[in-house]
Design a protein around this motif. Sequence first.
Motif, PDB file in Angstrom:
ATOM      1  N   ALA A  99       0.823  -1.207   0.000  1.00  0.00           N
ATOM      2  CA  ALA A  99       0.000   0.000   0.000  1.00  0.00           C
ATOM      3  C   ALA A  99       0.856   1.256   0.000  1.00  0.00           C
ATOM      4  N   LEU A 136      -5.677   5.979  -5.811  1.00  0.00           N
ATOM      5  CA  LEU A 136      -4.738   7.091  -5.931  1.00  0.00           C
ATOM      6  C   LEU A 136      -4.604   7.538  -7.383  1.00  0.00           C
ATOM      7  N   SER A 182      -4.234   0.224  -3.077  1.00  0.00           N
ATOM      8  CA  SER A 182      -3.952   1.654  -2.846  1.00  0.00           C
ATOM      9  C   SER A 182      -3.653   2.390  -4.147  1.00  0.00           C
ATOM     10  N   GLY A 223      -1.722  -5.201  -1.844  1.00  0.00           N
ATOM     11  CA  GLY A 223      -1.724  -3.861  -1.250  1.00  0.00           C
ATOM     12  C   GLY A 223      -1.453  -2.775  -2.266  1.00  0.00           C
ATOM     13  N   SER A 224      -0.521  -3.020  -3.196  1.00  0.00           N
ATOM     14  CA  SER A 224      -0.211  -2.007  -4.209  1.00  0.00           C
ATOM     15  C   SER A 224      -1.393  -1.799  -5.147  1.00  0.00           C
ATOM     16  N   PHE A 247       2.499   5.340  -3.293  1.00  0.00           N
ATOM     17  CA  PHE A 247       2.771   6.700  -2.820  1.00  0.00           C
ATOM     18  C   PHE A 247       4.236   7.068  -3.034  1.00  0.00           C
TER      19      PHE A 247
END
Length: 539
Positions: free
Chosen positions: A327, A442, A438, A434-435, A331
């Motif tokens: 996650a 985003l 998220s 998780g990637s 970012f």
Amino acid sequence: AGGIYTKAADVAADLVGKVEAGIDEDDPHNPAVLADHVGDNVGDVAGMGADLFESYVGSILAAATLGAGDPAKVLLPFWLSSAGAVCSMGGYFFVSTKQRGDGRDVHMGSLVWAVERGFYAAAVAFVVAAMAIVAYLFEAEEGLRVFFCVVAGLAAGAAVGKTTEYFTSFDHTPVLSIKEQGVTGPATVVIQGLSVGMFSTVPCIAVLASSILACAHLAGGYGVAIASVGMLATLGITLASDAFGPVADNAGGLAQLADLGEGVRRKTDLLDSLGNTTAAVGKGFAVGSAVLTAMSLLAAFKDQLDLPDGSFDVCDPLVLAGLLLGAMLPFLFGALTMLSVGKAAGAIIKEVRRQFREVRNAKGVPLMDAIKRASAGETIPADEDVHPDSDRCVALAARAAIREMLAPALFALFAPLSIGFAVGPRCLMGALAGSTVSGCPLALAMANAGGAWDNAKKLCEKLGVKRDFVGRACVVGDTVGDPFKDTSGPALNILVKLMAVTALTIGPLLRGRADWETWRIGAALLAACAASTGALVRS
């Protein structure tokens, strides 16, 4: 690299040209204008095409891998893709409009519908073709389930596109609200744009989650994979509508450079606004297809590992740690790409400022003096005009884009390798999930916020207030949104898919290995990744 190129040149041209010098967006005296035009093609045509082609191929291979035990399931994704390509070519003939006018009194929704008619015609033809293919390959009950999965994927893509259109077209409330916030300055424009982008994730995620649940219920993991094939089957017409954006943008720029008159520019500005909307729809479509493709590749990776049931329990510390790491990765990747845009744009801005001061004509007149005369509406004789060195900005943007992409590229490649070898396949499975979880919202928020900011600026131009306080505030918002919608947002799609493909590639090396068994290899890979990324960022 394409996204960094186009937005570095665009940000430099906007900040130094429109904000500092007060000249029009495509004024020929701006040294960064041609680099901006080249960047539109590099980022929004070649870059987006590569992104969607990766999803296209990935979805086909994932579906074929999951259906390896059944020849019909292996053949289906290839046949569907072939039918979709033919249907996309047929959809081209339905794109037309009867709208006329001076370029200002045309309803944006009518022009959007003119483009969408081609997409819907291709979709209807594809549904008929898919029905025939499924009926030939499968028995009645199983074929019906698979067919509904294909239709669900196609419908999900259309729904995400329409949602994106609502949040980025200046016919609707979200963009109008951003423009209204311009009366209080750039800060509130940025805040409102971020709010619009975050709100836009709600319907898009709801559509994708519903389609995943429905397809999993109908045909399990293969249903989700074939839904991604269905969503991408008419990629030809979708990619064409996405490429319309940079084509219209460049047409407007050429009209400005050639001084073709205000009437021509008004028409190209409206087409440019339409192009912003179709490009935003394409970006939303790219996110949706990336999610379904990543889900399919994730299922193929899980089958490849052949671990016992319950090995991927979310309450397991290794899986949960992987989820948290995964996650975080979008970012960090987004931060690296935006940092790259900032550094590349900074180099071009310095060059443009230098040319404003130092570039002179044969009579010794500096470029800035010619800009002031042109901005005042004066017609400059050819022997008194000053021409910038645009080639230097093009070369500078190309070198900066390639150099600045090295750090994000190494990071995207080494992250799954480090996690997989350092901890184990269960942690890597969590990181991939998780990637995806998220990265999807985003990317949607970034793409839609950027598109909304861009069309808020275009709305100011349409209303004739681009040089007022409101117009300048919206220009700042558009500058913030440029790397959002054309660099970091689209790059997250590639990150999610690249990590899944990398994991699938190293799956045979991880199969049968216990957790922490190869931690030394993973630690070495992590150290190499951190050292190389840190060195590239500092440079």
